[in-house]
Design a protein around this motif. Structure first.
Motif, mmCIF file in Angstrom:
data_model
loop_
_atom_site.group_PDB
_atom_site.id
_atom_site.type_symbol
_atom_site.label_atom_id
_atom_site.label_comp_id
_atom_site.label_asym_id
_atom_site.label_seq_id
_atom_site.Cartn_x
_atom_site.Cartn_y
_atom_site.Cartn_z
ATOM 1 N N TYR A 111 0.871 -1.173 0.000
ATOM 2 C CA TYR A 111 0.000 0.000 0.000
ATOM 3 C C TYR A 111 0.909 1.224 0.000
ATOM 4 O O TYR A 111 1.600 1.493 0.986
ATOM 5 N N TYR A 113 1.649 5.001 0.055
ATOM 6 C CA TYR A 113 1.178 6.343 0.379
ATOM 7 C C TYR A 113 2.086 7.334 -0.337
ATOM 8 O O TYR A 113 3.311 7.270 -0.219
ATOM 9 N N LEU A 128 -3.271 6.935 -1.964
ATOM 10 C CA LEU A 128 -2.908 5.587 -1.529
ATOM 11 C C LEU A 128 -3.299 4.608 -2.629
ATOM 12 O O LEU A 128 -4.443 4.589 -3.068
ATOM 13 N N THR A 130 -2.772 0.408 -4.145
ATOM 14 C CA THR A 130 -2.446 -0.966 -3.782
ATOM 15 C C THR A 130 -1.744 -1.663 -4.940
ATOM 16 O O THR A 130 -2.177 -1.561 -6.087
ATOM 17 N N THR A 160 -6.789 -6.461 2.437
ATOM 18 C CA THR A 160 -7.143 -5.040 2.437
ATOM 19 C C THR A 160 -8.297 -4.744 3.387
ATOM 20 O O THR A 160 -8.482 -3.592 3.804
ATOM 21 N N ASN A 169 -6.216 3.359 5.151
ATOM 22 C CA ASN A 169 -6.994 3.903 4.030
ATOM 23 C C ASN A 169 -7.902 5.047 4.489
ATOM 24 O O ASN A 169 -7.969 6.097 3.831
#
Length: 210
Positions: A111, A113, A128, A130, A160, A169
């Motif tokens: 993930y 950022y 963000l 994935t 997730t 998230n």
């Protein structure tokens, strides 16, 4: 009689299909329950961070060749979109990579950022994304961004939904929404940019078809 027989066969087939679907759902639920809840790690693997940094730097510069070498799934439309988007991106000053183990050794659900600095506004915008990251035959890490099978896809979905990923998230979503709510210039720019990129990509595709 024929109608009755066909109706009975149809009912039988529908019941068998429903039973199979329920069995598959039950099996998936059992697999999810057995799946260990690994802690979300931050910037724990330098090799993974390096491939992510190279990938985002290539996006900022519109370097499609580098992106294609790092990402196994990149169609022509996405290539055009990246090149057009790079015209408005200065760089990604902040990148933090959060990971959980993938299904196989040396694979990770990542993930990423990011904070992107656009050329025409001062405020960086958080985001963000994935990715599923693994190694090729030479041991080099790459981004597997869509060529995996349903087993991996379902695994990513379930990971997730784990609490620490959901918290991450939600934190980024709140940060993003708060920035746009507080900064009218940034909000207008983001809305303009989305529309502009879609328009430019459409024009290029139309020219290529012609």
């Amino acid at each position: 009689v024929l109608v009755a027989v066909n109706a009975n066969q149809r009912d039988k087939l529908e019941k068998e299909a429903e039973a199979a679907s329920l069995a598959a759902e039950q099996q998936m639920e059992e697999e999810v329950q057995d799946m260990p809840a690994y802690d979300l790690e931050e910037n724990a693997y330098p090799e993974v961070n390096n491939v992510v940094r190279a990938y985002y730097d290539a996006q900022a510069s519109g370097d499609v060749e580098t992106i294609a070498s790092l990402n196994t799934y990149l169609n022509d439309i996405e290539k055009i979109r990246i090149q057009e988007m790079s015209k408005y991106i200065e760089d990604y000053p902040v990148l933090n990579v959060y990971t959980k183990p993938g299904l196989d050794e040396n694979t990770y659900v990542a993930y990423v950022y990011s904070e992107v600095k656009f050329t025409d506004v001062d405020q960086e915008l958080p985001g963000l994304k994935t990715y599923y990251i693994g190694q090729d035959g030479d041991g080099q890490y790459f981004i597997n961004d869509g060529t995996y099978d349903d087993t991996v896809r379902n695994y990513i979905k379930e990971v997730t939904l784990q609490d620490d990923v959901v918290d991450l998230n939600n934190k980024v979503v709140v940060e993003y929404n708060d920035l746009l709510a507080e900064d009218d210039e940034l909000n207008e720019y983001v809305a303009y940019l989305k529309e502009k990129i879609n328009e430019d990509v459409g024009v290029i595709l139309a020219k290529e078809e012609t």
